[in-house]
Design a protein around this motif. Structure first.
Motif, PDB file in Angstrom:
ATOM      1  N   MET A   4       1.153  -1.541  -0.016  1.00 31.28           N
ATOM      2  CA  MET A   4       0.274  -0.199   0.254  1.00 31.28           C
ATOM      3  C   MET A   4       0.620   1.899   0.122  1.00 31.28           C
ATOM      4  O   MET A   4       1.491   1.865   0.409  1.00 31.28           O
ATOM      5  N   LYS A   5       0.529   2.460  -1.205  1.00 33.67           N
ATOM      6  CA  LYS A   5       1.657   2.918  -1.862  1.00 33.67           C
ATOM      7  C   LYS A   5       0.325   4.443  -0.743  1.00 33.67           C
ATOM      8  O   LYS A   5      -0.177   4.680  -1.264  1.00 33.67           O
ATOM      9  N   PHE A   6       1.207   5.480  -0.267  1.00 30.94           N
ATOM     10  CA  PHE A   6       0.474   6.859   0.564  1.00 30.94           C
ATOM     11  C   PHE A   6       1.380   7.201  -0.044  1.00 30.94           C
ATOM     12  O   PHE A   6       2.462   7.804   0.242  1.00 30.94           O
ATOM     13  N   ARG A 204      12.501  12.566  -8.725  1.00 29.39           N
ATOM     14  CA  ARG A 204      11.021  12.801  -8.697  1.00 29.39           C
ATOM     15  C   ARG A 204       9.873  12.028  -8.779  1.00 29.39           C
ATOM     16  O   ARG A 204       9.531  11.800  -9.630  1.00 29.39           O
ATOM     17  N   GLY A 205       9.033  11.823  -7.408  1.00 28.75           N
ATOM     18  CA  GLY A 205       7.698  11.073  -7.583  1.00 28.75           C
ATOM     19  C   GLY A 205       8.240   9.483  -7.664  1.00 28.75           C
ATOM     20  O   GLY A 205       7.493   8.757  -7.829  1.00 28.75           O
ATOM     21  N   GLY A 206       9.311   9.684  -7.039  1.00 32.50           N
ATOM     22  CA  GLY A 206      10.266   8.249  -7.517  1.00 32.50           C
ATOM     23  C   GLY A 206       9.048   6.911  -5.861  1.00 32.50           C
ATOM     24  O   GLY A 206       9.654   5.377  -6.477  1.00 32.50           O
ATOM     25  N   SER A 207       7.773   7.156  -4.664  1.00 29.31           N
ATOM     26  CA  SER A 207       7.654   6.424  -4.348  1.00 29.31           C
ATOM     27  C   SER A 207       6.644   5.318  -5.003  1.00 29.31           C
ATOM     28  O   SER A 207       6.957   4.751  -4.314  1.00 29.31           O
ATOM     29  N   ASP A 208       5.599   5.562  -6.549  1.00 28.22           N
ATOM     30  CA  ASP A 208       5.277   4.794  -6.895  1.00 28.22           C
ATOM     31  C   ASP A 208       6.397   3.216  -7.216  1.00 28.22           C
ATOM     32  O   ASP A 208       6.127   2.264  -7.118  1.00 28.22           O
ATOM     33  N   TYR A 209       7.715   4.038  -7.612  1.00 25.09           N
ATOM     34  CA  TYR A 209       8.460   3.214  -8.407  1.00 25.09           C
ATOM     35  C   TYR A 209       9.097   1.674  -7.138  1.00 25.09           C
ATOM     36  O   TYR A 209       9.273   0.849  -7.242  1.00 25.09           O
TER      37      TYR A 209
HETATM   38 MG    MG Z   1       3.796  10.827  -6.422  1.00 26.12          MG
END
Ligand code: MG
Ligand code: ASP
Length: 456
Positions: A4-6, A204-209
């Motif tokens: 689960m990614k927040f 940047r935005g790397g949490s989805d990855y």
């Molecule tokens: Mg994002």
């Protein structure tokens, strides 16, 4: 196990973290592994204050750091139980003391290297993952923090590091499932470390990855990306308020949509999961009861020819005509060499015997491009155009689609058309002022009757 990614907005405040805790709690039987972004706009703020420090505004940088510290303490303080307060204080104090040293160092050096950029940026997720872990305890969950830098092993390309999959997957598989048996594992997205232990970030935005890599590494049954919208929609709701949610979409379609303007999630970031056939869900942490959008590896059968209409403003159309009578061979090559030279991507393209129309959305080097092109061609430039892109893998199999598209747009002037390039989309360019009407007409034509298996 599920991942689960927040995202940042899902943990930006005490109230948001409380919602997250409830969402996790309701899914405990699926053994969640939580991946979290920095709280709110923390990453931007860290980078801004690092910038201030190197530009000689040391005091300002330290003040901003102090404000960021107070923000963390204030929001986290409200979701941590009394018993954990001392630990929270200690965690925040320790991290901000280190940050202060770093910022002072930058002020002395007067420059930020990619390596120190990563060191600074990493604190957002290092903090948020600790804070959320403590918050989950307050809601009765047993949480275990994993420092992502001990499991996500990357190359040394600071600010854009790529995980070394073999090493990363094997560490994840060794560490996480065992811990997740009885506890909720919480780890920060975006960050990793080289084999030598130097902190890196994935871009940047790397949490989805990160979520996708963790899912692939532990063989999760599902990856949930919790964000602040209901999922992917049939059109941009600010243009077509009647837009509906797409319940299920293939990875290829989602990628096409992202490329032409959909902003929810860049699917390239979830490729590791898709390759292992792990479904990815986009869900709304403010409206967890909504089932969201499911991205799957396989094509999705659908009675509607398209899944969604993507659109993008601020497009420039260039029409390039050969100054010779006919289009000699080598003409296209010379054109593309120019765009290559100025590192400007071309999005859509249509050619005829003597001319080529194409679109760009980055006009930073337009003057140079024009100068070079005019050495061997005539060029007309039209600004303020928009791309409308109908996406769906039925495009290849459905007869008569073009007639319906043009029927719907009969009142408008279509500047350029492109179909067949990807088999998944039918793209058009219209004047920006006609965009809303184009999207609404197309939406009425193609999304009035919806396949209930695919759309909400
Ligand atoms: Mg994002
Ligand atoms: N906090 C990081 C960023 O703002 C990573 C992320 O949120 O995905 O880019």
């Amino acid at each position: 196990m599920i991942v689960m990614k927040f995202g940042g907005t899902s943990v930006e405040s005490a109230a948001a973290m409380e919602r997250v805790a409830k969402i996790v709690q309701e899914r405990l039987d699926r053994r969640p592994v939580v991946v979290v972004s920095a709280m709110g706009k923390t990453t931007n703020k860290l980078l801004a204050l690092a910038g201030a420090a190197v530009e000689g505004r040391r005091e300002e940088a330290l003040e901003q750091l102090q404000a960021l510290r107070e923000y963390h303490l204030k929001e986290a303080g409200q979701v941590v139980s009394e018993a954990e307060e001392a630990e929270l204080e200690a965690v925040v104090t320790e991290h901000f003391r280190e940050l202060e040293e770093l910022v002072k160092g930058l002020a002395v050096l007067g420059e930020v290297t990619p390596r120190s950029w990563d060191a600074i940026a990493s604190y957002g997720e290092r903090l948020s993952s600790r804070v959320l872990g403590l918050a989950l305890r307050r809601f009765g969950m047993d949480s275990a923090h994993v420092d992502s830098r001990s499991v996500i092993v990357t190359d040394q390309r600071h600010t854009q590091a790529a995980p070394l999959s073999f090493e990363t997957y094997s560490r994840l598989a060794t560490v996480i499932p065992r811990m997740a048996e009885r506890r909720v594992v919480v780890m920060g997205g975006f960050i990793g470390a080289t084999e030598d232990g130097v902190t890196t970030t994935l871009g940047r935005g790397g949490s989805d990855y990160t979520a996708s890599i963790v899912g692939a590494g532990i063989g999760a049954e599902e990856i949930q990306i919790w964000t602040d919208v209901d999922g992917m929609l049939t059109a941009d709701p600010s243009l077509a308020p009647e837009a509906r949610r797409v319940r299920i979409i293939s990875f290829d379609e989602a990628a096409e949509l992202a490329y032409f303007g959909a902003k929810v999630l860049h699917p390239a970031t979830v490729l590791p999961a898709i390759e292992r056939n792990i479904p990815v869900l986009i869900l709304n942490s403010r409206r967890p009861q909504v089932e969201g959008t499911r991205i799957v590896a396989e094509p999705v059968p659908c009675a509607n020819p398209f899944k969604s209409i993507a659109s993008k403003r601020g497009i420039t159309v260039m029409t390039i005509q050969s100054t010779r009578m006919l289009m000699a061979y080598g003409f296209l090559k010379r054109i593309f060499e120019v765009f290559d030279r100025y590192e400007t991507p071309v999005d859509m393209l249509a050619t005829s015997e003597v001319s080529v129309s194409l679109t760009i959305d980055n006009t930073g080097r337009l003057r140079d491009i024009l100068e070079d092109l005019r050495q061997f061609s005539q060029v007309v430039v039209e600004e303020d155009q928009a791309i409308v892109c109908l996406v769906g893998d039925n495009v290849r199999a459905t007869a008569g689609l073009a007639a319906r598209v043009f029927g719907a747009l009969a009142r408008l002037k279509v500047r350029l058309i492109s179909q067949g390039g990807s088999q998944l989309n039918l793209g058009l360019v219209v004047a920006q002022q006609d965009l809303e009407e184009a999207v609404r007409s197309l939406h009425r034509e193609f999304f009035s009757d919806l396949d209930p298996a695919v759309f909400d």
